[in-house]
Design a protein around this motif. Sequence first.
Motif, PDB file in Angstrom:
ATOM      1  N   ASN A   1     -26.709  55.135 -34.317  1.00  0.00           N
ATOM      2  CA  ASN A   1     -25.525  55.987 -34.375  1.00  0.00           C
ATOM      3  C   ASN A   1     -24.380  55.322 -35.124  1.00  0.00           C
ATOM      4  OD1 ASN A   1     -26.793  58.089 -33.034  1.00  0.00           O
ATOM      5  ND2 ASN A   1     -26.092  57.420 -31.018  1.00  0.00           N
ATOM      6  N   VAL A   2     -24.218  54.024 -34.936  1.00  0.00           N
ATOM      7  CA  VAL A   2     -23.158  53.304 -35.650  1.00  0.00           C
ATOM      8  C   VAL A   2     -23.423  53.343 -37.153  1.00  0.00           C
ATOM      9  CG1 VAL A   2     -22.160  51.011 -36.064  1.00  0.00           C
ATOM     10  CG2 VAL A   2     -22.452  51.853 -33.725  1.00  0.00           C
ATOM     11  N   VAL A   3     -24.659  53.118 -37.550  1.00  0.00           N
ATOM     12  CA  VAL A   3     -24.999  53.170 -38.979  1.00  0.00           C
ATOM     13  C   VAL A   3     -24.707  54.562 -39.534  1.00  0.00           C
ATOM     14  CG1 VAL A   3     -26.902  53.057 -40.644  1.00  0.00           C
ATOM     15  CG2 VAL A   3     -26.644  51.268 -38.913  1.00  0.00           C
ATOM     16  N   SER A   4     -24.996  55.599 -38.772  1.00  0.00           N
ATOM     17  CA  SER A   4     -24.726  56.965 -39.254  1.00  0.00           C
ATOM     18  C   SER A   4     -23.227  57.235 -39.348  1.00  0.00           C
ATOM     19  CB  SER A   4     -25.425  58.006 -38.385  1.00  0.00           C
ATOM     20  OG  SER A   4     -24.808  58.121 -37.129  1.00  0.00           O
ATOM     21  N   ILE A   5     -22.431  56.575 -38.526  1.00  0.00           N
ATOM     22  CA  ILE A   5     -20.964  56.709 -38.616  1.00  0.00           C
ATOM     23  C   ILE A   5     -20.461  56.029 -39.887  1.00  0.00           C
ATOM     24  CG2 ILE A   5     -18.787  55.979 -37.552  1.00  0.00           C
ATOM     25  CD1 ILE A   5     -20.315  56.348 -34.800  1.00  0.00           C
ATOM     26  N   TYR A   6     -21.058  54.924 -40.268  1.00  0.00           N
ATOM     27  CA  TYR A   6     -20.657  54.204 -41.474  1.00  0.00           C
ATOM     28  C   TYR A   6     -21.036  54.965 -42.756  1.00  0.00           C
ATOM     29  CZ  TYR A   6     -19.041  49.723 -39.612  1.00  0.00           C
ATOM     30  OH  TYR A   6     -18.310  48.736 -39.000  1.00  0.00           O
ATOM     31  N   ARG A   7     -22.140  55.703 -42.710  1.00  0.00           N
ATOM     32  CA  ARG A   7     -22.681  56.332 -43.919  1.00  0.00           C
ATOM     33  C   ARG A   7     -21.626  57.099 -44.726  1.00  0.00           C
ATOM     34  NH1 ARG A   7     -26.958  58.544 -41.766  1.00  0.00           N
ATOM     35  NH2 ARG A   7     -28.123  56.618 -42.051  1.00  0.00           N
ATOM     36  N   PRO A   8     -20.889  58.071 -44.152  1.00  0.00           N
ATOM     37  CA  PRO A   8     -19.927  58.816 -44.965  1.00  0.00           C
ATOM     38  C   PRO A   8     -18.726  57.987 -45.412  1.00  0.00           C
ATOM     39  CG  PRO A   8     -19.841  59.543 -42.672  1.00  0.00           C
ATOM     40  CD  PRO A   8     -20.996  58.594 -42.786  1.00  0.00           C
TER      41      PRO A   8
ATOM     42  N   GLU B   1     -20.263  55.870 -48.416  1.00  0.00           N
ATOM     43  CA  GLU B   1     -20.762  56.673 -49.536  1.00  0.00           C
ATOM     44  C   GLU B   1     -19.805  56.687 -50.737  1.00  0.00           C
ATOM     45  OE1 GLU B   1     -21.733  61.126 -49.366  1.00  0.00           O
ATOM     46  OE2 GLU B   1     -23.527  60.089 -48.632  1.00  0.00           O
ATOM     47  N   PRO B   2     -18.497  56.892 -50.540  1.00  0.00           N
ATOM     48  CA  PRO B   2     -17.592  56.872 -51.700  1.00  0.00           C
ATOM     49  C   PRO B   2     -17.546  55.518 -52.420  1.00  0.00           C
ATOM     50  CG  PRO B   2     -16.499  57.886 -49.813  1.00  0.00           C
ATOM     51  CD  PRO B   2     -17.791  57.296 -49.317  1.00  0.00           C
ATOM     52  N   LEU B   3     -17.938  54.470 -51.714  1.00  0.00           N
ATOM     53  CA  LEU B   3     -17.995  53.135 -52.330  1.00  0.00           C
ATOM     54  C   LEU B   3     -19.324  52.907 -53.035  1.00  0.00           C
ATOM     55  CD1 LEU B   3     -16.479  50.998 -49.415  1.00  0.00           C
ATOM     56  CD2 LEU B   3     -15.293  51.977 -51.384  1.00  0.00           C
ATOM     57  N   GLY B   4     -20.265  53.834 -52.863  1.00  0.00           N
ATOM     58  CA  GLY B   4     -21.589  53.697 -53.466  1.00  0.00           C
ATOM     59  C   GLY B   4     -22.443  52.663 -52.766  1.00  0.00           C
ATOM     60  N   LEU B   5     -22.205  52.460 -51.470  1.00  0.00           N
ATOM     61  CA  LEU B   5     -22.939  51.451 -50.711  1.00  0.00           C
ATOM     62  C   LEU B   5     -23.698  52.068 -49.552  1.00  0.00           C
ATOM     63  CD1 LEU B   5     -20.214  48.657 -50.335  1.00  0.00           C
ATOM     64  CD2 LEU B   5     -22.213  48.601 -51.828  1.00  0.00           C
ATOM     65  N   THR B   6     -24.873  51.516 -49.285  1.00  0.00           N
ATOM     66  CA  THR B   6     -25.567  51.797 -48.040  1.00  0.00           C
ATOM     67  C   THR B   6     -25.073  50.773 -47.020  1.00  0.00           C
ATOM     68  OG1 THR B   6     -27.380  50.279 -48.533  1.00  0.00           O
ATOM     69  CG2 THR B   6     -27.627  52.593 -49.283  1.00  0.00           C
TER      70      THR B   6
ATOM     71  N   ASP C   1     -10.302  49.393 -46.292  1.00  0.00           N
ATOM     72  CA  ASP C   1      -9.985  50.464 -45.346  1.00  0.00           C
ATOM     73  C   ASP C   1     -11.184  50.877 -44.494  1.00  0.00           C
ATOM     74  OD1 ASP C   1      -7.926  52.188 -44.337  1.00  0.00           O
ATOM     75  OD2 ASP C   1      -8.956  53.869 -45.304  1.00  0.00           O
ATOM     76  N   VAL C   2     -12.362  50.337 -44.759  1.00  0.00           N
ATOM     77  CA  VAL C   2     -13.561  50.727 -44.010  1.00  0.00           C
ATOM     78  C   VAL C   2     -13.397  50.473 -42.506  1.00  0.00           C
ATOM     79  CG1 VAL C   2     -16.025  50.252 -43.632  1.00  0.00           C
ATOM     80  CG2 VAL C   2     -15.146  50.594 -45.954  1.00  0.00           C
ATOM     81  N   PRO C   3     -12.985  49.280 -42.064  1.00  0.00           N
ATOM     82  CA  PRO C   3     -12.862  49.058 -40.619  1.00  0.00           C
ATOM     83  C   PRO C   3     -11.911  50.053 -39.936  1.00  0.00           C
ATOM     84  CG  PRO C   3     -12.831  46.967 -41.766  1.00  0.00           C
ATOM     85  CD  PRO C   3     -12.736  48.044 -42.823  1.00  0.00           C
TER      86      PRO C   3
END
Length: 146
Positions: free
Chosen positions: A22-29, A32-37, A111-113
């Motif tokens: 679930n945490v990984v799925s929260i990070y996904r969007p 995504e704008p950074l072009g990173l998995t 700004d990700v965190p």
Amino acid sequence: MDEDVLKLESQLCFAIVTAARNVVSIYRPVLEPLGLTHPQYLVMLALWEKAPQSLGELASTLAVEPASLSPTIKRLESQGRVARRRRTSDERVLDIGLTEDGRALRERALDVPRQIMERVGLSIDDVARLRDGLQPFAGGRATVAD
């Protein structure tokens, strides 16, 4: 009570694995704008802390086998974010370093965190307590699989 001990919902391993997914799925969007998995993000975090690192050092930092990390490194290299080079002092060692684009990406990732904390409704202190509570299970390291 003995019959409940083997219920799936009673298992620590299931709670942790479900939370991790679930945490990984929260990070996904957010990534995504950074072009990173998420695995690529973890590699970039490690390299923003210290670069270059040998493939072995990076794999150790991320608690994965070097062979499983190679595809992630190749993808980041094809995106122009990292460069692989043989160490001049020992050509057996493959160093992974940041490119100019990889270094510049750090600014965009700052700004990700905050975005993640906002999405999950946790404060910095909440995140620190949760992270610290997981240390006995994590060994202090994240896991990467791409």
